[in-house]
Scaffold this motif. Structure first.
Motif, mmCIF file in Angstrom:
data_model
loop_
_atom_site.group_PDB
_atom_site.id
_atom_site.type_symbol
_atom_site.label_atom_id
_atom_site.label_comp_id
_atom_site.label_asym_id
_atom_site.label_seq_id
_atom_site.Cartn_x
_atom_site.Cartn_y
_atom_site.Cartn_z
ATOM 1 N N GLY A 1 0.800 -1.221 0.000
ATOM 2 C CA GLY A 1 0.000 0.000 0.000
ATOM 3 C C GLY A 1 0.828 1.265 0.000
ATOM 4 N N LYS A 2 2.160 1.141 -0.209
ATOM 5 C CA LYS A 2 3.055 2.318 -0.195
ATOM 6 C C LYS A 2 3.946 2.279 -1.432
ATOM 7 C CE LYS A 2 3.184 2.229 4.863
ATOM 8 N NZ LYS A 2 4.046 2.046 6.053
ATOM 9 N N GLN A 3 3.341 2.380 -2.595
ATOM 10 C CA GLN A 3 4.076 2.203 -3.845
ATOM 11 C C GLN A 3 5.092 3.297 -4.135
ATOM 12 O OE1 GLN A 3 0.820 1.793 -6.630
ATOM 13 N NE2 GLN A 3 0.835 -0.438 -6.440
ATOM 14 N N GLU A 4 5.016 4.388 -3.403
ATOM 15 C CA GLU A 4 5.993 5.465 -3.610
ATOM 16 C C GLU A 4 7.394 5.062 -3.162
ATOM 17 O OE1 GLU A 4 3.981 6.416 0.392
ATOM 18 O OE2 GLU A 4 3.472 5.515 -1.554
ATOM 19 N N PHE A 5 7.496 3.976 -2.376
ATOM 20 C CA PHE A 5 8.795 3.503 -1.905
ATOM 21 C C PHE A 5 9.375 2.398 -2.789
ATOM 22 C CE2 PHE A 5 6.666 5.080 1.969
ATOM 23 C CZ PHE A 5 7.594 6.036 2.353
ATOM 24 N N LEU A 6 8.646 2.073 -3.859
ATOM 25 C CA LEU A 6 9.079 1.004 -4.758
ATOM 26 C C LEU A 6 9.409 1.559 -6.140
ATOM 27 C CD1 LEU A 6 6.332 -1.619 -3.854
ATOM 28 C CD2 LEU A 6 8.742 -1.728 -3.186
ATOM 29 N N ARG A 7 10.452 0.999 -6.738
ATOM 30 C CA ARG A 7 10.833 1.384 -8.091
ATOM 31 C C ARG A 7 9.905 0.711 -9.104
ATOM 32 N NH1 ARG A 7 16.219 -0.751 -11.224
ATOM 33 N NH2 ARG A 7 16.014 0.548 -13.094
ATOM 34 N N ASN A 8 9.617 -0.549 -8.858
ATOM 35 C CA ASN A 8 8.701 -1.361 -9.658
ATOM 36 C C ASN A 8 8.132 -2.438 -8.728
ATOM 37 O OD1 ASN A 8 10.651 -3.479 -9.588
ATOM 38 N ND2 ASN A 8 11.667 -2.627 -11.385
ATOM 39 N N PRO A 9 7.355 -3.402 -9.212
ATOM 40 C CA PRO A 9 6.685 -4.332 -8.293
ATOM 41 C C PRO A 9 7.577 -5.124 -7.350
ATOM 42 C CG PRO A 9 5.676 -4.440 -10.453
ATOM 43 C CD PRO A 9 6.869 -3.582 -10.606
ATOM 44 N N ASP A 10 8.866 -5.317 -7.704
ATOM 45 C CA ASP A 10 9.712 -6.127 -6.827
ATOM 46 C C ASP A 10 11.073 -5.507 -6.540
ATOM 47 O OD1 ASP A 10 10.227 -6.575 -9.571
ATOM 48 O OD2 ASP A 10 11.230 -8.469 -9.152
ATOM 49 N N HIS A 11 11.152 -4.161 -6.676
ATOM 50 C CA HIS A 11 12.388 -3.464 -6.349
ATOM 51 C C HIS A 11 12.096 -2.190 -5.560
ATOM 52 C CE1 HIS A 11 13.842 -5.921 -9.746
ATOM 53 N NE2 HIS A 11 15.014 -5.826 -9.168
ATOM 54 N N VAL A 12 12.943 -1.932 -4.593
ATOM 55 C CA VAL A 12 12.848 -0.722 -3.775
ATOM 56 C C VAL A 12 13.508 0.436 -4.519
ATOM 57 C CG1 VAL A 12 13.727 0.311 -1.632
ATOM 58 C CG2 VAL A 12 12.762 -1.991 -1.602
ATOM 59 N N ASN A 13 13.052 1.662 -4.252
ATOM 60 C CA ASN A 13 13.678 2.827 -4.875
ATOM 61 C C ASN A 13 14.457 3.660 -3.857
ATOM 62 O OD1 ASN A 13 11.784 4.348 -3.441
ATOM 63 N ND2 ASN A 13 10.516 4.819 -5.228
ATOM 64 N N PHE A 14 14.827 4.883 -4.250
ATOM 65 C CA PHE A 14 15.662 5.754 -3.425
ATOM 66 C C PHE A 14 14.985 6.156 -2.109
ATOM 67 C CE2 PHE A 14 12.832 8.683 -5.381
ATOM 68 C CZ PHE A 14 12.829 9.853 -4.649
ATOM 69 N N LYS A 15 13.645 6.151 -2.087
ATOM 70 C CA LYS A 15 12.935 6.484 -0.854
ATOM 71 C C LYS A 15 12.835 5.282 0.087
ATOM 72 C CE LYS A 15 9.422 9.190 -0.704
ATOM 73 N NZ LYS A 15 8.049 9.738 -0.879
ATOM 74 N N GLY A 16 12.737 4.105 -0.501
ATOM 75 C CA GLY A 16 12.591 2.901 0.311
ATOM 76 C C GLY A 16 13.898 2.372 0.849
ATOM 77 N N ALA A 17 14.979 2.541 0.087
ATOM 78 C CA ALA A 17 16.275 1.977 0.486
ATOM 79 C C ALA A 17 16.774 2.470 1.847
ATOM 80 C CB ALA A 17 17.316 2.248 -0.597
ATOM 81 N N PRO A 18 16.694 3.764 2.157
ATOM 82 C CA PRO A 18 17.154 4.213 3.481
ATOM 83 C C PRO A 18 16.342 3.591 4.620
ATOM 84 C CG PRO A 18 16.952 6.074 1.986
ATOM 85 C CD PRO A 18 16.316 4.908 1.305
ATOM 86 N N ILE A 19 15.048 3.370 4.379
ATOM 87 C CA ILE A 19 14.189 2.777 5.410
ATOM 88 C C ILE A 19 14.591 1.326 5.651
ATOM 89 C CG2 ILE A 19 11.822 2.113 5.997
ATOM 90 C CD1 ILE A 19 10.889 4.526 4.315
ATOM 91 N N VAL A 20 14.739 0.564 4.564
ATOM 92 C CA VAL A 20 15.142 -0.837 4.681
ATOM 93 C C VAL A 20 16.513 -0.935 5.337
ATOM 94 C CG1 VAL A 20 15.737 -2.924 3.382
ATOM 95 C CG2 VAL A 20 13.767 -1.558 2.695
ATOM 96 N N SER A 21 17.437 -0.104 4.888
ATOM 97 C CA SER A 21 18.816 -0.145 5.403
ATOM 98 C C SER A 21 18.872 0.194 6.891
ATOM 99 C CB SER A 21 19.696 0.833 4.617
ATOM 100 O OG SER A 21 19.651 0.552 3.236
ATOM 101 N N GLN A 22 18.099 1.207 7.316
ATOM 102 C CA GLN A 22 18.092 1.602 8.725
ATOM 103 C C GLN A 22 17.462 0.520 9.595
ATOM 104 O OE1 GLN A 22 19.624 4.384 9.922
ATOM 105 N NE2 GLN A 22 19.176 3.548 11.971
ATOM 106 N N MET A 23 16.376 -0.076 9.118
ATOM 107 C CA MET A 23 15.736 -1.161 9.870
ATOM 108 C C MET A 23 16.676 -2.355 10.009
ATOM 109 S SD MET A 23 11.805 -1.114 8.410
ATOM 110 C CE MET A 23 11.319 -2.524 9.404
#
Length: 316
Positions: free
Chosen positions: A285-307
Motif C-alpha cells: 500500500g506504499k508504492q511510492e517507496f518502490l521502483r517497480n513491483p519487486d524493487h525498492v527505490n531511493f525512498k525505500g532503500a534508506p528505510i530498509v537499510s536503517q531497519m
C-alpha cells in the motif's frame, strides 16, 4: 598456387585474430569497465576498510540496501545475478581477492529459486572473471557454458551492438554515482499508469509455476552456505519489500508457503545463519517507496537499510 593461397589465408587469419583481440579488449576496457558492474569491481578492489557486511545477490539487494547506512559494508550485488553466480563470485572474493567478510547478506525472495533464473546467464564479458564455466558444463551437462566461456574470453563484443551504441550515445554523466557499490534508483511505481498490469506481467515472467524451486539453484545456495561455514562467515538471509498486488499474483502462480518451507529445510542444516529477516510486506500500500513491483527505490532503500542496521545492532 596452393602455397600462395595458404599464405593469403594465414595472413588473413592472423589479421582476423588481431582485430578480434583489439575489439574484445576495447569492449572490456571501455564498455564493461564503465558499466555498473565494472565500476563496482573497481570500487571493491580499492576498498580497504573493514568488510563487516558484504551484500550479494541480485538487483533486489542492489536497489534496497545502502552500505553507507550499515557502515563497513559493500554492496556487490548485480542485476540478474543468481545463486550460481553468487557462489563463484564469493569464492573469487575470498580465495583470489583475499577479502573475507564477517558476514554476507543474501536475498531469499519469492523469485530467488525460480527456474527462470537458473538458465538466465547474461553479461559474459563481466562474469568471465568469476565463473568456472567448465565446472558448470559438467554440473549442468550443458555445452552452452563453453560457448559462454568463449564469448566472455574472446568475443565479448559479439551480439552486444545495442550496448555499444548506447555507450556511444549516452552521456557518462547519466550513469549515476556509486557509493560502495550502491546506486540510488529514482523511479516510482506509484507514478506508473499501468502499475497493476505491470505487476502481473512481471510476476508471470519471473515466477516459474512448473519449476518454482529449481534444483541447481537450491544446490548452489547450499554451496554458498557451506562455503561460508568453512570460512567462518556468518549469513543473513532477507526477504525484501515487494508490491502487494505483485504478491497476490505470485500466490496464484506458486505455493509461497511451501516454497519457504523448502528454504527453511535447507537453513535448518546450517548453523552459520545468524538472521532470517522478512520485509516483504513493508511497503504494501506504499508504492511510492518502490521502483517497480519487486524493487525498492531511493525512498525505500534508506528505510530498509536503517531497519536492517537496527536489527543487526540488537544482535550484536
Amino acid at each position: 598456387m596452393i602455397r600462395k593461397s595458404l599464405l593469403k589465408f594465414f595472413i588473413f587469419f592472423i589479421l582476423l585474430l588481431t582485430v578480434n583481440f583489439f575489439l574484445d579488449n576495447l569492449y572490456k576496457s571501455t564498455i564493461t569497465a564503465a558499466s555498473i558492474e565494472g565500476r563496482k569491481d573497481n570500487q571493491f578492489d580499492n576498498y580497504n576498510d573493514t568488510l563487516k557486511y558484504l551484500l550479494l545477490g541480485d538487483s533486489h539487494i542492489q536497489n534496497a540496501i545502502d552500505p553507507r547506512i550499515l557502515k563497513n559494508s559493500f554492496n556487490y550485488s548485480s542485476a540478474n545475478e543468481n545463486y550460481i553466480q553468487t557462489y563463484y563470485k564469493l569464492k573469487t572474493i575470498v580465495k583470489k581477492k583475499n577479502k573475507t567478510p564477517e558476514c554476507i547478506v543474501l536475498p531469499i525472495d519469492i523469485s530467488s529459486f525460480s527456474g527462470f533464473r537458473s538458465d538466465r546467464f547474461k553479461y559474459d564479458a563481466y562474469w568471465i572473471r568469476f565463473m568456472d564455466y567448465f565446472e558448470l558444463k559438467k554440473e549442468k551437462n550443458n555445452w552452452d557454458f563453453i560457448s559462454k566461456w568463449l564469448s566472455g574470453s574472446f568475443f565479448s563484443y559479439a551480439g552486444n551492438y545495442e550496448t555499444i551504441f548506447r555507450y556511444i550515445l549516452v552521456s557518462r554523466n547519466t550513469l549515476g554515482e556509486l557509493h560502495f557499490g550502491y546506486k540510488a534508483r529514482y523511479e516510482k511505481l506509484s507514478e506508473k499508469n499501468d502499475k497493476f498490469e505491470f505487476s502481473e506481467r512481471r510476476a508471470k515472467l519471473y515466477l516459474d509455476s512448473t519449476n518454482y524451486f529449481d534444483r541447481d539453484l537450491s544446490l548452489y545456495f547450499q554451496n554458498i552456505l557451506s562455503f561460508c561455514n568453512s570460512n567462518n562467515i556468518e549469513v543473513i538471509l532477507i526477504r525484501l519489500p515487494i508490491d502487494e498486488h505483485y504478491y497476490k499474483i505470485a500466490g496464484k502462480l506458486i505455493p509461497i508457503n511451501k516454497y519457504y518451507e523448502k528454504i527453511d529445510a535447507i537453513i535448518s542444516e546450517h548453523k552459520n545463519i545468524c538472521y532470517k529477516i522478512d520485509y516483504h510486506n513493508l511497503f504494501f500500500g506504499k508504492q511510492e517507496f518502490l521502483r517497480n513491483p519487486d524493487h525498492v527505490n531511493f525512498k525505500g532503500a534508506p528505510i530498509v537499510s536503517q531497519m536492517l542496521l537496527e536489527k543487526l545492532n540488537k544482535k550484536r
